[in-house]
Scaffold this motif. Structure first.
Motif, PDB file in Angstrom:
ATOM      1  N   MET A   1       0.832  -1.194   0.000  1.00 22.04           N
ATOM      2  CA  MET A   1       0.000   0.000   0.000  1.00 22.04           C
ATOM      3  C   MET A   1       0.872   1.251   0.000  1.00 22.04           C
ATOM      4  O   MET A   1       2.052   1.194   0.354  1.00 22.04           O
ATOM      5  N   PHE A   2       0.310   2.334  -0.424  1.00 20.38           N
ATOM      6  CA  PHE A   2       0.998   3.618  -0.353  1.00 20.38           C
ATOM      7  C   PHE A   2      -0.059   4.662   0.007  1.00 20.38           C
ATOM      8  O   PHE A   2      -1.036   4.859  -0.715  1.00 20.38           O
ATOM      9  N   CYS A   3       0.115   5.305   1.157  1.00 24.69           N
ATOM     10  CA  CYS A   3      -0.833   6.358   1.517  1.00 24.69           C
ATOM     11  C   CYS A   3      -0.087   7.414   2.329  1.00 24.69           C
ATOM     12  O   CYS A   3       0.634   7.088   3.273  1.00 24.69           O
ATOM     13  N   PHE A   4      -0.213   8.649   1.916  1.00 25.35           N
ATOM     14  CA  PHE A   4       0.436   9.736   2.682  1.00 25.35           C
ATOM     15  C   PHE A   4      -0.495  10.943   2.788  1.00 25.35           C
ATOM     16  O   PHE A   4      -0.069  12.075   2.849  1.00 25.35           O
ATOM     17  N   GLN A   5      -1.806  10.632   2.877  1.00 27.85           N
ATOM     18  CA  GLN A   5      -2.755  11.742   2.778  1.00 27.85           C
ATOM     19  C   GLN A   5      -3.016  12.471   4.089  1.00 27.85           C
ATOM     20  O   GLN A   5      -3.619  13.539   4.075  1.00 27.85           O
ATOM     21  N   CYS A   6      -2.594  11.903   5.220  1.00 28.65           N
ATOM     22  CA  CYS A   6      -2.910  12.598   6.481  1.00 28.65           C
ATOM     23  C   CYS A   6      -1.662  12.907   7.286  1.00 28.65           C
ATOM     24  O   CYS A   6      -0.566  12.435   6.981  1.00 28.65           O
ATOM     25  N   GLN A   7      -1.868  13.669   8.343  1.00 32.18           N
ATOM     26  CA  GLN A   7      -0.730  14.188   9.122  1.00 32.18           C
ATOM     27  C   GLN A   7      -0.022  13.092   9.906  1.00 32.18           C
ATOM     28  O   GLN A   7       1.148  13.240  10.215  1.00 32.18           O
ATOM     29  N   GLN A   8      -0.746  12.003  10.245  1.00 31.42           N
ATOM     30  CA  GLN A   8      -0.072  10.993  11.081  1.00 31.42           C
ATOM     31  C   GLN A   8       0.597   9.899  10.236  1.00 31.42           C
ATOM     32  O   GLN A   8       0.938   8.854  10.746  1.00 31.42           O
ATOM     33  N   THR A   9       0.788  10.147   8.945  1.00 31.04           N
ATOM     34  CA  THR A   9       1.413   9.146   8.085  1.00 31.04           C
ATOM     35  C   THR A   9       2.767   8.699   8.666  1.00 31.04           C
ATOM     36  O   THR A   9       3.483   9.501   9.278  1.00 31.04           O
ATOM     37  N   ALA A  10       3.095   7.416   8.453  1.00 28.19           N
ATOM     38  CA  ALA A  10       4.254   6.827   9.127  1.00 28.19           C
ATOM     39  C   ALA A  10       5.541   7.597   8.836  1.00 28.19           C
ATOM     40  O   ALA A  10       5.883   7.834   7.672  1.00 28.19           O
ATOM     41  N   GLY A  11       6.231   7.988   9.897  1.00 29.06           N
ATOM     42  CA  GLY A  11       7.513   8.681   9.763  1.00 29.06           C
ATOM     43  C   GLY A  11       7.401  10.004   9.025  1.00 29.06           C
ATOM     44  O   GLY A  11       8.377  10.515   8.496  1.00 29.06           O
ATOM     45  N   ASN A  12       6.203  10.561   8.969  1.00 31.67           N
ATOM     46  CA  ASN A  12       5.893  11.747   8.158  1.00 31.67           C
ATOM     47  C   ASN A  12       6.360  11.579   6.707  1.00 31.67           C
ATOM     48  O   ASN A  12       6.757  12.524   6.040  1.00 31.67           O
ATOM     49  N   LYS A  13       6.282  10.317   6.213  1.00 37.35           N
ATOM     50  CA  LYS A  13       6.632  10.031   4.808  1.00 37.35           C
ATOM     51  C   LYS A  13       5.451   9.358   4.123  1.00 37.35           C
ATOM     52  O   LYS A  13       4.793   9.943   3.303  1.00 37.35           O
ATOM     53  N   CYS A  14       5.173   8.096   4.488  1.00 38.60           N
ATOM     54  CA  CYS A  14       4.029   7.397   3.925  1.00 38.60           C
ATOM     55  C   CYS A  14       3.779   6.108   4.690  1.00 38.60           C
ATOM     56  O   CYS A  14       4.700   5.568   5.306  1.00 38.60           O
ATOM     57  N   CYS A  15       2.540   5.634   4.662  1.00 37.61           N
ATOM     58  CA  CYS A  15       2.201   4.340   5.258  1.00 37.61           C
ATOM     59  C   CYS A  15       2.338   3.300   4.151  1.00 37.61           C
ATOM     60  O   CYS A  15       1.697   3.441   3.096  1.00 37.61           O
ATOM     61  N   VAL A  16       3.163   2.274   4.374  1.00 38.94           N
ATOM     62  CA  VAL A  16       3.382   1.278   3.322  1.00 38.94           C
ATOM     63  C   VAL A  16       3.002  -0.146   3.725  1.00 38.94           C
ATOM     64  O   VAL A  16       2.605  -0.938   2.880  1.00 38.94           O
ATOM     65  N   SER A  17       3.118  -0.471   5.012  1.00 44.57           N
ATOM     66  CA  SER A  17       2.744  -1.843   5.377  1.00 44.57           C
ATOM     67  C   SER A  17       1.365  -1.883   6.006  1.00 44.57           C
ATOM     68  O   SER A  17       0.597  -2.807   5.778  1.00 44.57           O
ATOM     69  N   VAL A  18       1.038  -0.868   6.797  1.00 43.09           N
ATOM     70  CA  VAL A  18      -0.304  -0.747   7.369  1.00 43.09           C
ATOM     71  C   VAL A  18      -0.467   0.729   7.728  1.00 43.09           C
ATOM     72  O   VAL A  18       0.523   1.418   7.978  1.00 43.09           O
ATOM     73  N   GLY A  19      -1.693   1.218   7.737  1.00 46.34           N
ATOM     74  CA  GLY A  19      -1.902   2.622   8.064  1.00 46.34           C
ATOM     75  C   GLY A  19      -1.789   2.874   9.562  1.00 46.34           C
ATOM     76  O   GLY A  19      -2.242   2.057  10.357  1.00 46.34           O
TER      77      GLY A  19
END
Ligand code: SF4
Ligand code: SF3
Length: 520
Positions: A1-19
């Motif tokens: 997965m790739f998601c970076f739409q919100c402020q709490q995204t992983a490491g302030n980069k993107c969520c890739v394994s789970v949100g």
């Protein structure tokens, strides 16, 4: 997965394994597929030169479903995507090719994402307005235009122009929702809202949809059930058409990120009309209901009929069966034990326009801050509490959205009979803040940027993105934005925003306050 739409995204980069929000990879894939199908539908409708009410609604609701903390229900998302596909097939022809949203050069992905995420926010506001019977051709048509634009190549300048145009259309959309809310429920008036729970059965209502709250209030009238607002529903208490129900009894709890602890032990069901829904703990899962675009596998969902009527009987029956508290119950452990003020939308604030203008002219009000936006779990969000606590006594603090729970229990006193903290409403009531700023600028014969006014915003999800884009499109400068900058803004885009709009990432409260008040 790739998601970076919100402020709490992983490491302030993107969520890739789970949100971080709890979104699983299969749900993320289904949400992406829904967005691609919405693009295909918009392209097919545009190619046919047609706009229909059915497609309008599908585009708005489809985008809203993919907004952060709205829908985690794979089956519901897949079924909605199927409806979009079926509608597109009615236009005939082959489905068009779609761009890979998260691939390409960094600046293109950044600009494309900014526009798409802004549209998700606007979709939420258009959805609420439409639920109350209010639509606007310019707003509805922009979903087609925007989704087609997302699918096509543009130069950086073209992307920026599209984003500014979008910001202007979203201003109209927020105005439309203001017309819908005030036209249906009256002009908000200042209201004191209790935060403790009365004895007997009750229901907690969260989210932004005032129409859902109204229906629930009607269906619970005379049944001995009290209704408590939660999070973004708090401003409902200001609307005469909702406040008239004596069983709209108060507000429960704080902002969305505390729901897992706050809902744990209450003897009552909870209704989510919109975001922000979190994965539930087993202790309260059987007491949470969703409606409209909100969904989570295993939760009971209340559907609307063809006329938009909802039957809330299951939640009412559960409230009666649970019975609520035996005695009046103090919620002092979770922000209860006091009154909250709300209802200072543009109508109520501008009723005091003369006083505010003379307070500014006489120097009794040195500066006005708008401290508002989303709340969230990020530790840096203490910034907003500290900032408001540190504002000098001769300043006013306007606020809106769920970020207010960081400081709306503080007693900061009054100036000239006005409370120093004025709650203007939900996030969409940023429209009210803009109206007030424009009225003050008019009275002083200057621009909004020349007023003794500074916006200090907190963002989390995509409604905050559309509001920020509107403020920038209106030429508002010197905005402070935190607790972190969006991960989807590339270095080049941030540089452009800083240079063009003097956008400031928040630093620390005292340093920013000193800089704003010229004491730096
Ligand atoms: Fe991560 Fe936010 Fe996307 Fe959830 S919505 S997956 S937390 S970026
Ligand atoms: Fe809050 Fe989710 Fe954004 Fe409407 S309820 S402001 S975060």
């Amino acid at each position: 997965m790739f998601c970076f739409q919100c402020q709490q995204t992983a490491g302030n980069k993107c969520c890739v394994s789970v949100g971080v929000c709890g979104k699983q990879p299969d749900t993320a894939a289904l949400q992406d597929e829904l967005v691609y199908e919405l693009i295909r539908l918009a392209e097919a409708a545009a190619a046919a030169g047609q706009r229909t009410q059915i497609v309008d609604r599908l585009l708005m609701d489809g985008l809203f479903i993919t907004l952060t903390n709205v829908n985690f229900d794979n089956q519901a998302i897949a079924e909605f995507t199927e409806r979009v596909r079926a509608e597109r097939e009615k236009f005939g022809g082959k489905p068009c090719a779609v761009v890979e949203l998260w691939k390409g050069d960094t600046d293109t992905v950044s600009l494309r994402s900014t526009l798409l995420f802004g549209m998700k926010g606007m979709a939420a506001y258009a959805h609420h307005a439409m639920n109350l019977g209010y639509t606007d051709d310019e707003v509805s048509a922009w979903f087609y235009k925007g989704l087609c634009a997302v699918n096509r190549p543009h130069s950086v300048e073209e992307w920026l122009a599209l984003i500014v145009e979008f910001g202007q259309v979203n201003f109209r959309c927020m105005e439309l929702l203001d017309e819908a809310n005030t036209g249906t429920f009256g002009t908000p008036q200042p209201a004191k809202v209790p935060t403790d729970i009365k004895k007997g059965p009750f229901i907690v209502v969260s989210g932004h949809d005032l129409g859902d709250l109204a229906q629930l209030l009607e269906q619970t009238a005379g049944k001995g059930i009290n209704i408590y607002t939660h999070s973004e529903m708090l401003p409902a208490h200001g609307y005469p058409g909702l406040k008239k129900h004596p069983h709209l009894a108060g507000n429960f709890g704080t902002a969305w990120q505390s729901q897992q602890t706050e809902f744990e032990n209450i003897p009552a069901p909870v209704l989510f009309t919109t975001n922000c829904l979190m994965p539930q703990r087993p202790s309260y899962q059987d007491r949470v209901y969703t409606t409209s675009v909100v969904g989570y596998a295993g939760l009971r969902h209340i559907e609307a009929d063809a006329c938009g009527r909802k039957d809330f009987s299951p939640i009412i029956e559960q409230a009666l069966a649970l019975g609520g508290y035996e005695h009046d119950h103090s919620m002092s452990g979770i922000n209860g034990g006091h009154m909250l003020m709300t209802g200072f939308a543009h109508g109520a604030v501008l009723a005091h326009a003369e006083e505010i203008i003379s307070l500014i002219k006489s120097g009794k009000v040195r500066h006005i801050f708008l401290v508002g936006g989303c709340d969230g779990a990020h530790p840096g969000r203490n910034y907003y509490t500290e900032f408001v606590k540190s504002t000098p006594m001769d300043t006013l603090v306007l606020t809106l959205a769920c970020g207010k729970y960081r400081f709306n229990d503080l007693d900061l006193g009054e100036i000239g009979g006005l409370p120093r903290i004025l709650d203007m409403g939900q996030c969409n009531d940023a429209y009210s803040a803009i109206k007030v700023a424009l009225a003050l600028a008019d009275a002083f014969g200057c621009t909004v940027n020349d007023l003794p006014l500074t916006l200090v915003l907190s963002w989390y999800e995509q409604k905050a993105v559309c509001i920020l884009l509107t403020l920038l499109a209106l030429g508002v400068k010197n905005i402070y934005l935190g607790p972190t900058l969006p991960a989807f803004l590339s270095e080049t885009v941030v540089k452009t925003l800083v240079e063009t709009y003097d956008l400031h990432p928040t630093t620390n409260p005292q340093q920013d306050l000193d800089a704003i008040l010229g004491r730096g």
